[in-house]
Motif scaffolding. Sequence first.
Motif, PDB file in Angstrom:
ATOM      1  N   TRP A 102       0.852  -1.207   0.000  1.00 26.35           N
ATOM      2  CA  TRP A 102       0.000   0.000   0.000  1.00 26.35           C
ATOM      3  C   TRP A 102       0.881   1.247   0.000  1.00 26.35           C
ATOM      4  O   TRP A 102       0.609   2.230  -0.685  1.00 26.35           O
ATOM      5  N   ASP A 110       1.565  -8.368  -1.866  1.00 26.40           N
ATOM      6  CA  ASP A 110       0.165  -7.945  -1.972  1.00 26.40           C
ATOM      7  C   ASP A 110       0.072  -6.494  -2.419  1.00 26.40           C
ATOM      8  O   ASP A 110       0.714  -5.606  -1.853  1.00 26.40           O
ATOM      9  N   SER A 120     -11.588 -10.065   0.331  1.00 26.09           N
ATOM     10  CA  SER A 120     -11.027  -9.191   1.355  1.00 26.09           C
ATOM     11  C   SER A 120     -12.178  -8.425   1.995  1.00 26.09           C
ATOM     12  O   SER A 120     -13.084  -7.960   1.289  1.00 26.09           O
ATOM     13  N   ASN A 121     -12.145  -8.341   3.292  1.00 23.81           N
ATOM     14  CA  ASN A 121     -13.160  -7.601   4.055  1.00 23.81           C
ATOM     15  C   ASN A 121     -14.566  -8.169   3.849  1.00 23.81           C
ATOM     16  O   ASN A 121     -15.548  -7.427   3.907  1.00 23.81           O
ATOM     17  N   SER A 125      -2.773  -4.727   8.034  1.00 25.12           N
ATOM     18  CA  SER A 125      -2.356  -3.876   9.162  1.00 25.12           C
ATOM     19  C   SER A 125      -2.007  -4.714  10.394  1.00 25.12           C
ATOM     20  O   SER A 125      -2.493  -4.438  11.492  1.00 25.12           O
ATOM     21  N   LEU A 175       0.583  -4.789  12.104  1.00 27.68           N
ATOM     22  CA  LEU A 175       1.331  -4.026  13.109  1.00 27.68           C
ATOM     23  C   LEU A 175       0.503  -2.837  13.606  1.00 27.68           C
ATOM     24  O   LEU A 175       1.043  -1.927  14.235  1.00 27.68           O
ATOM     25  N   LYS A 184      -0.675  -0.481  11.873  1.00 27.12           N
ATOM     26  CA  LYS A 184      -0.109   0.680  11.163  1.00 27.12           C
ATOM     27  C   LYS A 184       1.136   1.245  11.866  1.00 27.12           C
ATOM     28  O   LYS A 184       1.428   2.435  11.787  1.00 27.12           O
ATOM     29  N   LYS A 194       8.132   1.875  18.444  1.00 26.67           N
ATOM     30  CA  LYS A 194       8.910   3.107  18.194  1.00 26.67           C
ATOM     31  C   LYS A 194       8.121   4.363  18.515  1.00 26.67           C
ATOM     32  O   LYS A 194       8.696   5.429  18.675  1.00 26.67           O
ATOM     33  N   TYR A 195       6.783   4.234  18.569  1.00 26.83           N
ATOM     34  CA  TYR A 195       5.976   5.385  18.988  1.00 26.83           C
ATOM     35  C   TYR A 195       5.611   5.219  20.451  1.00 26.83           C
ATOM     36  O   TYR A 195       5.263   4.119  20.897  1.00 26.83           O
ATOM     37  N   ARG A 226      -2.481   7.832   8.635  1.00 26.85           N
ATOM     38  CA  ARG A 226      -2.715   7.744  10.076  1.00 26.85           C
ATOM     39  C   ARG A 226      -3.259   9.028  10.688  1.00 26.85           C
ATOM     40  O   ARG A 226      -3.597   9.046  11.867  1.00 26.85           O
ATOM     41  N   ILE A 237       0.916  -9.665   6.231  1.00 26.83           N
ATOM     42  CA  ILE A 237       1.511  -8.881   5.122  1.00 26.83           C
ATOM     43  C   ILE A 237       1.838  -7.464   5.603  1.00 26.83           C
ATOM     44  O   ILE A 237       1.269  -6.493   5.109  1.00 26.83           O
ATOM     45  N   GLY A 291       3.284  -3.852   5.957  1.00 27.66           N
ATOM     46  CA  GLY A 291       3.838  -2.896   5.004  1.00 27.66           C
ATOM     47  C   GLY A 291       5.213  -2.474   5.496  1.00 27.66           C
ATOM     48  O   GLY A 291       5.509  -2.556   6.685  1.00 27.66           O
ATOM     49  N   ARG A 304       8.352   0.599   4.672  1.00 26.49           N
ATOM     50  CA  ARG A 304       8.747   1.761   3.868  1.00 26.49           C
ATOM     51  C   ARG A 304      10.241   1.772   3.580  1.00 26.49           C
ATOM     52  O   ARG A 304      10.712   2.573   2.793  1.00 26.49           O
ATOM     53  N   GLN A 348      13.070  -2.367   7.495  1.00 26.14           N
ATOM     54  CA  GLN A 348      11.794  -2.796   8.091  1.00 26.14           C
ATOM     55  C   GLN A 348      11.389  -4.169   7.550  1.00 26.14           C
ATOM     56  O   GLN A 348      10.893  -5.008   8.283  1.00 26.14           O
ATOM     57  N   ASN A 376      10.784  -7.481   9.753  1.00 21.17           N
ATOM     58  CA  ASN A 376       9.485  -8.168   9.776  1.00 21.17           C
ATOM     59  C   ASN A 376       9.618  -9.629   9.354  1.00 21.17           C
ATOM     60  O   ASN A 376       8.927 -10.502   9.904  1.00 21.17           O
TER      61      ASN A 376
HETATM   62  N1  LIG Z   1      -7.503  -5.375   2.222  1.00 20.60           N
HETATM   63  C1  LIG Z   1      -7.565  -4.196   2.775  1.00 20.60           C
HETATM   64  O1  LIG Z   1      -8.624  -3.569   2.855  1.00 20.60           O
HETATM   65  C2  LIG Z   1      -6.307  -3.603   3.335  1.00 20.60           C
HETATM   66  C3  LIG Z   1      -6.330  -2.445   4.136  1.00 20.60           C
HETATM   67  C4  LIG Z   1      -5.126  -1.964   4.639  1.00 20.60           C
HETATM   68  C5  LIG Z   1      -3.935  -2.616   4.327  1.00 20.60           C
HETATM   69  N2  LIG Z   1      -3.941  -3.719   3.523  1.00 20.60           N
HETATM   70  C6  LIG Z   1      -2.696  -4.451   3.169  1.00 20.60           C
HETATM   71  O2  LIG Z   1      -1.976  -4.731   4.353  1.00 20.60           O
HETATM   72  C7  LIG Z   1      -0.654  -4.215   4.230  1.00 20.60           C
HETATM   73  C8  LIG Z   1      -0.120  -3.827   5.592  1.00 20.60           C
HETATM   74  O3  LIG Z   1      -1.002  -2.943   6.259  1.00 20.60           O
HETATM   75  P1  LIG Z   1      -0.610  -1.450   6.659  1.00 20.60           P
HETATM   76  O4  LIG Z   1       0.505  -0.969   5.801  1.00 20.60           O
HETATM   77  O5  LIG Z   1      -1.883  -0.699   6.708  1.00 20.60           O
HETATM   78  O6  LIG Z   1      -0.168  -1.564   8.187  1.00 20.60           O
HETATM   79  P2  LIG Z   1       0.992  -2.294   8.997  1.00 20.60           P
HETATM   80  O7  LIG Z   1       1.634  -3.336   8.173  1.00 20.60           O
HETATM   81  O8  LIG Z   1       0.388  -2.662  10.283  1.00 20.60           O
HETATM   82  O9  LIG Z   1       1.999  -1.092   9.271  1.00 20.60           O
HETATM   83  C9  LIG Z   1       2.881  -0.639   8.271  1.00 20.60           C
HETATM   84  C10 LIG Z   1       3.683   0.562   8.745  1.00 20.60           C
HETATM   85  O10 LIG Z   1       4.318   0.291   9.993  1.00 20.60           O
HETATM   86  C11 LIG Z   1       5.659   0.820   9.977  1.00 20.60           C
HETATM   87  N3  LIG Z   1       6.570  -0.342  10.081  1.00 20.60           N
HETATM   88  C12 LIG Z   1       6.521  -1.495   9.352  1.00 20.60           C
HETATM   89  N4  LIG Z   1       7.475  -2.357   9.750  1.00 20.60           N
HETATM   90  C13 LIG Z   1       8.134  -1.747  10.761  1.00 20.60           C
HETATM   91  C14 LIG Z   1       9.204  -2.137  11.596  1.00 20.60           C
HETATM   92  N5  LIG Z   1       9.779  -3.319  11.460  1.00 20.60           N
HETATM   93  N6  LIG Z   1       9.619  -1.261  12.533  1.00 20.60           N
HETATM   94  C15 LIG Z   1       9.041  -0.069  12.684  1.00 20.60           C
HETATM   95  N7  LIG Z   1       8.013   0.363  11.934  1.00 20.60           N
HETATM   96  C16 LIG Z   1       7.556  -0.479  10.977  1.00 20.60           C
HETATM   97  C17 LIG Z   1       5.816   1.558   8.678  1.00 20.60           C
HETATM   98  O11 LIG Z   1       5.413   2.931   8.816  1.00 20.60           O
HETATM   99  P3  LIG Z   1       6.312   4.062   9.544  1.00 20.60           P
HETATM  100  O12 LIG Z   1       7.742   3.695   9.364  1.00 20.60           O
HETATM  101  O13 LIG Z   1       5.932   5.326   8.873  1.00 20.60           O
HETATM  102  O14 LIG Z   1       5.846   4.050  10.971  1.00 20.60           O
HETATM  103  C18 LIG Z   1       4.830   0.864   7.788  1.00 20.60           C
HETATM  104  O15 LIG Z   1       4.404   1.635   6.700  1.00 20.60           O
HETATM  105  C19 LIG Z   1      -0.801  -3.062   3.215  1.00 20.60           C
HETATM  106  O16 LIG Z   1       0.420  -2.724   2.604  1.00 20.60           O
HETATM  107  C20 LIG Z   1      -1.773  -3.664   2.245  1.00 20.60           C
HETATM  108  O17 LIG Z   1      -1.114  -4.549   1.351  1.00 20.60           O
HETATM  109  C21 LIG Z   1      -5.108  -4.219   3.035  1.00 20.60           C
END
Ligand SMILES: NC(=O)c1ccc[n+]([C@@H]2O[C@H](COP(=O)([O-])OP(=O)(O)OC[C@H]3O[C@@H](n4cnc5c(N)ncnc54)[C@H](OP(=O)(O)O)[C@@H]3O)[C@@H](O)[C@H]2O)c1
Length: 314
Positions: A21, A51, A148-149, A200, A202, A204, A210-211, A223, A272, A274, A276, A280, A284
């Motif tokens: 994403w 994904d 999804s969802n 999501s 983690l 987000k 880290k926060y 966010r 899955i 995300g 950046r 990271q 993960n």
């Molecule tokens: N199907 C759906 O409706 C739906 C909805 C949402 C997401 N998704 C999928 O799920 C994936 C993951 O969800 P998400 O990106 O929303 O949330 P997430 O994976 O919970 O969080 C990702 C964010 O956390 C931080 N991060 C990731 N790994 C880290 C680490 N090892 N240490 C510190 N910070 C870390 C990064 O942001 P910072 O560094 O800026 O903090 C990163 O952008 C998306 O990419 C997408 O493919 C699907």
Amino acid sequence: MEFRRLGRSGPRVSEVGLGTWQFGGAWGRLDYETAREVVRAAHEAGVNFFDTAQVYGRGRSEEFLGRAIAELGIRDEVVVATKVPGEWLRYRDVKRALEGSLRRLGLDAVDLYQVHWPACWENIPVSETMRAMEDLVGEGLVRHIGLSNFPVCLMEEAQASLRREEIVSNQLQYSLLVRDVEKELLPRMRELGITLIAWSPLAKGALTGKYTPENLPEFKDVREGDPLFLRENFLRIWELVKALREIGARRGKTPAQVALRWLLEDPLVVVIPGARRPEQVRENAGASGWRLRRKEWELLDRLSRAVEIEWVTY
Ligand SMILES: NC(=O)c1ccc[n+]([C@@H]2O[C@H](COP(=O)([O-])OP(=O)(O)OC[C@H]3O[C@@H](n4cnc5c(N)ncnc54)[C@H](OP(=O)(O)O)[C@@H]3O)[C@@H](O)[C@H]2O)c1
């Protein structure tokens, strides 16, 4: 890296995949070179599951992912999943949407084609969408069908509408902070053998440690205004984050690895997160290949159940 099969008949994917994403720009602009290095780091760490979705930056994420896979020459080693948005679920639209995805990804076929969310305002029957999905499999343009969802009733209806294929996965929000899938969906998916792809995972970034309540940035990305990151809610999750840090410190893992591992202790789940930056992704990927002790899992379970997030914010 350990692998799990999607559903009963789907491909084997790394239990830690990569969500993309953030390649679309909603998390702040990310250039192609960084995206390619994130994909490279994932592949080097054993991740084979990627994904994306049409709506991520209106195709930008698909373009970046496809280009990176082509440049790195890893197409034969990876499983690529994308999604058709819930507005485009009429028979003709599903097929047309896939053409765009294949073009942007530079692929002949998508390994997993997911319905991003059920039709909400359009009143399109699930059976019409599933007929299109099944025909795409017949044409060799889609290898496996995912959702999804989707809530339980629509997930069952989707499965019942298919004649030859089966739903291999339902991608749902699931983390130590958002556990509603456990109420109805997860038990039914276990019966049906449908894999839960946790989005999501983690929360987000809220679970990465880290926060802190003292160091909560004013986010200018997806966010911004997210209830999880309001200070009063963040204070409520802080005990849990501290436990992730403590368990991590004892086991030589990071809080993010512990938070992902907690989900992975359920064999029906793949995650899955995300990322950046390449670091990271590497971190993960380290959620795979070890186990939480029962007491550790239970402590996190208890602390996470005690968290009461206030979602109603005005
Ligand atoms: N199907 C759906 O409706 C739906 C909805 C949402 C997401 N998704 C999928 O799920 C994936 C993951 O969800 P998400 O990106 O929303 O949330 P997430 O994976 O919970 O969080 C990702 C964010 O956390 C931080 N991060 C990731 N790994 C880290 C680490 N090892 N240490 C510190 N910070 C870390 C990064 O942001 P910072 O560094 O800026 O903090 C990163 O952008 C998306 O990419 C997408 O493919 C699907």
